[in-house]
Design an enzyme around this catalytic site. Structure first.
Site, PDB file in Angstrom:
ATOM      1  N   HIS A  49       0.949  -1.173   0.013  1.00 53.26           N
ATOM      2  CA  HIS A  49      -0.028   0.115   0.038  1.00 53.26           C
ATOM      3  C   HIS A  49       0.697   1.257  -0.014  1.00 53.26           C
ATOM      4  O   HIS A  49       2.061   1.139   0.551  1.00 53.26           O
ATOM      5  CB  HIS A  49      -0.938  -0.087   1.176  1.00 53.26           C
ATOM      6  CG  HIS A  49      -2.076  -1.113   1.245  1.00 53.26           C
ATOM      7  ND1 HIS A  49      -3.089  -1.076   1.872  1.00 53.26           N
ATOM      8  CD2 HIS A  49      -2.197  -1.945   0.427  1.00 53.26           C
ATOM      9  CE1 HIS A  49      -3.910  -2.139   1.743  1.00 53.26           C
ATOM     10  NE2 HIS A  49      -3.247  -2.781   0.655  1.00 53.26           N
ATOM     11  N   GLU A  67       1.256   3.907   1.867  1.00 55.84           N
ATOM     12  CA  GLU A  67       1.632   4.094   3.117  1.00 55.84           C
ATOM     13  C   GLU A  67       2.829   3.060   3.616  1.00 55.84           C
ATOM     14  O   GLU A  67       3.998   3.699   4.099  1.00 55.84           O
ATOM     15  CB  GLU A  67       0.614   4.129   4.157  1.00 55.84           C
ATOM     16  CG  GLU A  67      -0.525   5.080   4.056  1.00 55.84           C
ATOM     17  CD  GLU A  67      -1.653   4.586   3.198  1.00 55.84           C
ATOM     18  OE1 GLU A  67      -2.760   5.432   3.262  1.00 55.84           O
ATOM     19  OE2 GLU A  67      -1.333   3.821   2.469  1.00 55.84           O
ATOM     20  N   CYS A  96      -6.339   2.212   5.328  1.00 55.98           N
ATOM     21  CA  CYS A  96      -6.966   0.986   5.878  1.00 55.98           C
ATOM     22  C   CYS A  96      -6.551   0.442   7.020  1.00 55.98           C
ATOM     23  O   CYS A  96      -5.586   1.262   7.860  1.00 55.98           O
ATOM     24  CB  CYS A  96      -6.548  -0.112   4.792  1.00 55.98           C
ATOM     25  SG  CYS A  96      -4.711  -0.665   5.077  1.00 55.98           S
ATOM     26  N   CYS A 144      -2.521  -0.111   7.521  1.00 49.99           N
ATOM     27  CA  CYS A 144      -1.714   1.197   7.506  1.00 49.99           C
ATOM     28  C   CYS A 144      -1.911   1.975   8.633  1.00 49.99           C
ATOM     29  O   CYS A 144      -1.309   2.752   9.416  1.00 49.99           O
ATOM     30  CB  CYS A 144      -1.870   1.856   6.155  1.00 49.99           C
ATOM     31  SG  CYS A 144      -1.396   1.041   4.643  1.00 49.99           S
TER      32      CYS A 144
END
Length: 210
Positions: free
Chosen positions: A66, A68, A95, A98
């Site tokens: 992801h 992040e 999410c 993260c």
């Protein structure tokens, strides 16, 4: 430093990274991390559908890649020595994975351009009420214009990857934006062509707005 103006600049940068992710075949999410002086110390974008380059401090080709997490990996251990001085900006509400990392690391602030009513961590952990975020300032979408841009960019992806319940939550949160999405954006079987369609759809709506 004008925090509001600076936040807008950083969120605009996350959208640039998100658009690049789409062109590379990954999900449209971008992330920027800055220090207490406003310097960008790391950037990341979703790379889940891209090949892993095998370079140090890089992650790709995985559901863990992801935006992040990519940014965190690139910082390495030394870059995270003073997490309480860092601000993380994302084009989309982080999410649970993260968000959990942000809480465990103890960042100073987290700001996102648009909500993710289904995939965002806030649906499960109530950002400002969770003990891990007692000292972290959580800034929900601060700029209506950028929120629209970010939602338009991710909405086709939400329709494609989220279950029906998740898509209904997106429709409830951003009804006008979700109504714009043509059916053929998600019907194509070719992933790269589908991503190109998302880019064309976003650019079309931007041109119509301007």
């Amino acid at each position: 430093m004008n925090t509001k103006h600076f936040d807008q600049l950083m969120l605009e940068r996350t959208l640039e990274l998100a658009r690049l992710s789409v062109k590379k075949g990954s999900s449209p999410i971008g992330c920027v991390i800055t220090d207490r002086d406003g310097n960008i110390v790391s950037e990341g974008r979703n790379r889940s559908s891209e090949s892993w380059s095998r370079k140090p401090l890089e992650i790709a080709g995985s559901g863990l890649a992801h935006a992040e997490m990519v940014a965190f990996y690139r910082m390495g251990r030394s870059g995270l020595e003073h997490p309480e001085e860092l601000t993380l900006y994302s084009s989309l509400e982080p999410c649970l994975m993260c968000g959990g990392a942000i809480g465990m690391l103890g960042l100073k602030r987290v700001v996102w351009a648009c909500d993710d009513p289904w995939g965002g961590a806030g649906r499960l952990i109530a950002w400002n009420q969770h003990p891990a975020f007692e000292k972290i300032h959580v800034g929900t979408p601060p700029n209506p214009e950028l929120e629209i841009q970010a939602a338009r960019l991710f909405a086709p992806e939400a329709k494609r990857v989220y279950p029906a319940k998740g898509w209904k939550m997106w429709q409830a949160r951003y009804p006008e934006i979700c109504a714009e999405i043509p059916e053929d954006v998600v019907e194509k079987s070719n992933v790269k062509e589908r991503q190109r369609q998302i880019v064309r759809h976003f650019e079309k709506t931007q041109n119509e707005t301007n």
